[in-house]
Design a protein around this motif. Structure first.
Motif, PDB file in Angstrom:
ATOM      1  N   VAL A  15       7.306  21.278   9.827  1.00  0.00           N
ATOM      2  CA  VAL A  15       7.577  20.426  11.130  1.00  0.00           C
ATOM      3  C   VAL A  15       6.242  19.359  10.880  1.00  0.00           C
ATOM      4  O   VAL A  15       6.305  18.315  11.296  1.00  0.00           O
ATOM      5  N   ALA A  16       5.187  19.828  10.531  1.00  0.00           N
ATOM      6  CA  ALA A  16       3.892  19.080  10.491  1.00  0.00           C
ATOM      7  C   ALA A  16       3.818  18.140   9.459  1.00  0.00           C
ATOM      8  O   ALA A  16       3.000  17.084   9.328  1.00  0.00           O
ATOM      9  N   GLN A  17       4.775  18.532   8.292  1.00  0.00           N
ATOM     10  CA  GLN A  17       4.629  17.713   7.139  1.00  0.00           C
ATOM     11  C   GLN A  17       5.424  16.333   7.196  1.00  0.00           C
ATOM     12  O   GLN A  17       6.278  16.086   8.396  1.00  0.00           O
ATOM     13  N   GLN A  18       4.971  15.211   6.942  1.00  0.00           N
ATOM     14  CA  GLN A  18       5.390  13.993   7.160  1.00  0.00           C
ATOM     15  C   GLN A  18       6.065  13.195   5.647  1.00  0.00           C
ATOM     16  O   GLN A  18       5.837  13.503   4.998  1.00  0.00           O
ATOM     17  N   LYS A  19       7.179  12.522   6.050  1.00  0.00           N
ATOM     18  CA  LYS A  19       7.798  12.100   4.888  1.00  0.00           C
ATOM     19  C   LYS A  19       7.109  10.786   4.400  1.00  0.00           C
ATOM     20  O   LYS A  19       6.791   9.892   5.046  1.00  0.00           O
ATOM     21  N   VAL A  20       6.897  10.811   2.826  1.00  0.00           N
ATOM     22  CA  VAL A  20       6.078   9.853   2.452  1.00  0.00           C
ATOM     23  C   VAL A  20       6.535   9.008   1.315  1.00  0.00           C
ATOM     24  O   VAL A  20       7.621   9.951   0.745  1.00  0.00           O
ATOM     25  N   ASN A  21       6.464   8.056   0.770  1.00  0.00           N
ATOM     26  CA  ASN A  21       6.822   7.343  -0.256  1.00  0.00           C
ATOM     27  C   ASN A  21       5.462   6.696  -1.304  1.00  0.00           C
ATOM     28  O   ASN A  21       4.490   6.845  -0.425  1.00  0.00           O
ATOM     29  N   SER A  22       5.872   6.743  -2.231  1.00  0.00           N
ATOM     30  CA  SER A  22       4.748   6.356  -3.441  1.00  0.00           C
ATOM     31  C   SER A  22       4.905   4.884  -3.414  1.00  0.00           C
ATOM     32  O   SER A  22       6.028   4.350  -3.823  1.00  0.00           O
ATOM     33  N   GLY A  23       3.873   4.171  -3.031  1.00  0.00           N
ATOM     34  CA  GLY A  23       3.852   2.668  -3.674  1.00  0.00           C
ATOM     35  C   GLY A  23       3.469   2.335  -4.964  1.00  0.00           C
ATOM     36  O   GLY A  23       3.049   3.224  -5.648  1.00  0.00           O
ATOM     37  N   PRO A  24       3.790   1.219  -5.476  1.00  0.00           N
ATOM     38  CA  PRO A  24       3.477   0.837  -7.012  1.00  0.00           C
ATOM     39  C   PRO A  24       2.209   0.762  -7.191  1.00  0.00           C
ATOM     40  O   PRO A  24       1.594   0.587  -8.463  1.00  0.00           O
ATOM     41  N   GLY A  25       1.273   0.522  -6.122  1.00  0.00           N
ATOM     42  CA  GLY A  25      -0.131   0.320  -6.487  1.00  0.00           C
ATOM     43  C   GLY A  25      -1.220   0.495  -5.105  1.00  0.00           C
ATOM     44  O   GLY A  25      -0.411   0.975  -3.947  1.00  0.00           O
ATOM     45  N   ALA A  26      -2.270   0.046  -4.911  1.00  0.00           N
ATOM     46  CA  ALA A  26      -3.031   0.203  -3.874  1.00  0.00           C
ATOM     47  C   ALA A  26      -4.046  -0.734  -3.836  1.00  0.00           C
ATOM     48  O   ALA A  26      -4.394  -1.164  -4.998  1.00  0.00           O
ATOM     49  N   MET A  27      -4.558  -1.276  -2.606  1.00  0.00           N
ATOM     50  CA  MET A  27      -5.709  -2.204  -2.442  1.00  0.00           C
ATOM     51  C   MET A  27      -6.813  -1.301  -1.984  1.00  0.00           C
ATOM     52  O   MET A  27      -6.711  -0.501  -0.962  1.00  0.00           O
ATOM     53  N   LEU A  28      -7.795  -1.620  -2.790  1.00  0.00           N
ATOM     54  CA  LEU A  28      -9.212  -0.793  -2.594  1.00  0.00           C
ATOM     55  C   LEU A  28     -10.248  -1.853  -2.426  1.00  0.00           C
ATOM     56  O   LEU A  28     -10.093  -2.885  -2.509  1.00  0.00           O
ATOM     57  N   ARG A  29     -11.282  -1.467  -1.521  1.00  0.00           N
ATOM     58  CA  ARG A  29     -12.445  -2.349  -1.224  1.00  0.00           C
ATOM     59  C   ARG A  29     -13.832  -1.519  -1.890  1.00  0.00           C
ATOM     60  O   ARG A  29     -13.886  -0.367  -1.922  1.00  0.00           O
ATOM     61  N   GLY A  30     -14.421  -2.328  -2.724  1.00  0.00           N
ATOM     62  CA  GLY A  30     -15.901  -1.737  -3.319  1.00  0.00           C
ATOM     63  C   GLY A  30     -17.032  -2.278  -2.630  1.00  0.00           C
ATOM     64  O   GLY A  30     -16.974  -3.536  -2.184  1.00  0.00           O
ATOM     65  N   LEU A  31     -17.921  -1.679  -2.594  1.00  0.00           N
ATOM     66  CA  LEU A  31     -19.131  -2.313  -1.680  1.00  0.00           C
ATOM     67  C   LEU A  31     -20.240  -1.756  -2.779  1.00  0.00           C
ATOM     68  O   LEU A  31     -20.525  -0.688  -3.212  1.00  0.00           O
ATOM     69  N   ASP A  32     -21.359  -2.900  -2.970  1.00  0.00           N
ATOM     70  CA  ASP A  32     -22.551  -2.789  -3.733  1.00  0.00           C
ATOM     71  C   ASP A  32     -23.642  -2.307  -2.527  1.00  0.00           C
ATOM     72  O   ASP A  32     -23.760  -3.536  -1.895  1.00  0.00           O
ATOM     73  N   LYS A  33     -24.061  -1.267  -2.139  1.00  0.00           N
ATOM     74  CA  LYS A  33     -24.812  -1.040  -1.057  1.00  0.00           C
ATOM     75  C   LYS A  33     -26.306  -1.656  -1.211  1.00  0.00           C
ATOM     76  O   LYS A  33     -26.897  -2.140  -0.074  1.00  0.00           O
ATOM     77  N   VAL A  34     -26.743  -2.178  -2.450  1.00  0.00           N
ATOM     78  CA  VAL A  34     -27.853  -2.842  -2.577  1.00  0.00           C
ATOM     79  C   VAL A  34     -27.904  -4.203  -2.240  1.00  0.00           C
ATOM     80  O   VAL A  34     -28.859  -4.876  -1.525  1.00  0.00           O
ATOM     81  N   SER A  35     -26.683  -5.129  -2.568  1.00  0.00           N
ATOM     82  CA  SER A  35     -26.856  -6.339  -2.591  1.00  0.00           C
ATOM     83  C   SER A  35     -25.769  -6.716  -1.346  1.00  0.00           C
ATOM     84  O   SER A  35     -25.830  -7.729  -0.717  1.00  0.00           O
TER      85      SER A  35
END
Length: 122
Positions: free
Chosen positions: A17-37
């Protein structure tokens, strides 16, 4: 004996009951951070692709999202290592709505999941 079997049956039933139905997408949007600059960069990765994010290489294994809410709680399987090095810094699932739950631990760079890329509607 019967009591233990009943408890096991009840626990097995609640997990479904607790599980959720999911689909796999063809890709992902990610964000990167340079903590110094303080510089950020958004990158779009296709499943199976590896891309450089500042001084890191990031590989996307899969990106999944809830069937009933494609813009909702995305989670992606990422492998991350420093450029030119073999040791992995991160290998596991990152969750868009809870990036600190399973996060990359690096002194200078940070990477997290924004959302999955969903197939376009025809």
């Amino acid at each position: 004996m019967m009591r233990a079997a009943l408890i096991a049956l009840l626990l097995a039933g609640t997990g479904a009951v607790a599980q959720q139905k999911v689909n796999s997408g063809p890709g992902a949007m990610l964000r990167g951070l340079d903590k110094v600059s303080g510089q950020t960069v958004d990158i779009e990765l296709q499943t199976g692709q590896t891309e450089a994010v500042f001084g890191l290489d990031v590989a996307l294994g899969d990106c999944r999202y809830p069937v009933d809410n494609p813009t909702g709680d995305a989670f992606a399987y990422l492998t991350i290592w420093e450029m030119g090095k073999a040791d992995q810094l991160f290998d596991g699932w990152m969750i868009a709505t809870s990036p600190a739950l399973n996060a990359l631990d690096h002194a200078r760079y940070d990477v997290w999941v924004i959302r999955c890329i969903t197939p376009s509607a025809d």
